[in-house]
Enzyme design. Sequence first.
Site, PDB file in Angstrom:
ATOM      1  N   LYS A   1      52.810  35.315  43.619  1.00 54.40           N
ATOM      2  CA  LYS A   1      51.540  35.301  44.349  1.00 54.40           C
ATOM      3  C   LYS A   1      51.390  36.535  45.231  1.00 54.40           C
ATOM      4  O   LYS A   1      50.889  36.477  46.346  1.00 54.40           O
ATOM      5  CB  LYS A   1      51.424  34.030  45.183  1.00 54.40           C
ATOM      6  CG  LYS A   1      51.487  32.769  44.330  1.00 54.40           C
ATOM      7  CD  LYS A   1      51.139  31.534  45.104  1.00 54.40           C
ATOM      8  CE  LYS A   1      51.243  30.286  44.269  1.00 54.40           C
ATOM      9  NZ  LYS A   1      50.441  30.268  43.085  1.00 54.40           N
ATOM     10  N   CYS A   2      51.775  37.669  44.705  1.00 53.82           N
ATOM     11  CA  CYS A   2      51.798  38.936  45.429  1.00 53.82           C
ATOM     12  C   CYS A   2      50.755  39.879  44.828  1.00 53.82           C
ATOM     13  O   CYS A   2      50.423  39.771  43.653  1.00 53.82           O
ATOM     14  CB  CYS A   2      53.208  39.530  45.287  1.00 53.82           C
ATOM     15  SG  CYS A   2      53.432  41.171  45.995  1.00 53.82           S
TER      16      CYS A   2
END
Length: 162
Positions: free
Chosen positions: A34-35
């Site tokens: 989730k970067c």
Amino acid sequence: MSVYDFEVQTNKGESVTLDEYKGKVLLVVNTASKCGFTPQYKGLESLYSEFKSEGFEVLGFPCNQFGKQEPGDDQEIASFCDLNFGVSFPLFKKIDVNGDAQSPLFSYLKTKAPGIAGTTGVKWNFTKFLVGRDGQVLRRYAPKTKPEAIAADIKVELAKQA
């Protein structure tokens, strides 16, 4: 000492020693799902597909230390990587790359290839370490360095004999 001296856990919980990769060029990466850099999974998979037959491996180590951007368990991470990016390179158990509980492998990598101004900490997800066929750490790449920008360095190392 080399990376081959370290034991790690696969994302299925099995212990393996990195000497399984002896004689190969490695790109060791701390990853997160989730970067902002998560799309680099596509580039990492592309490098892996292109160079695997020549003795190249990408080793992905999920990490939740930066902005809590890897909240899933090992099975969820593997599923996410497969479904969204077709990742076929090895993924390992989620680890810490900094601090008291840091992985001994990453402690070694950071010591052998310090960051800017000699800093040893990993700054963010998708920090990459290039390892030669002899198991020695050659170079560290910043999170913003796209995998395709590393291809030339990988080709140089693959041309060398173990």
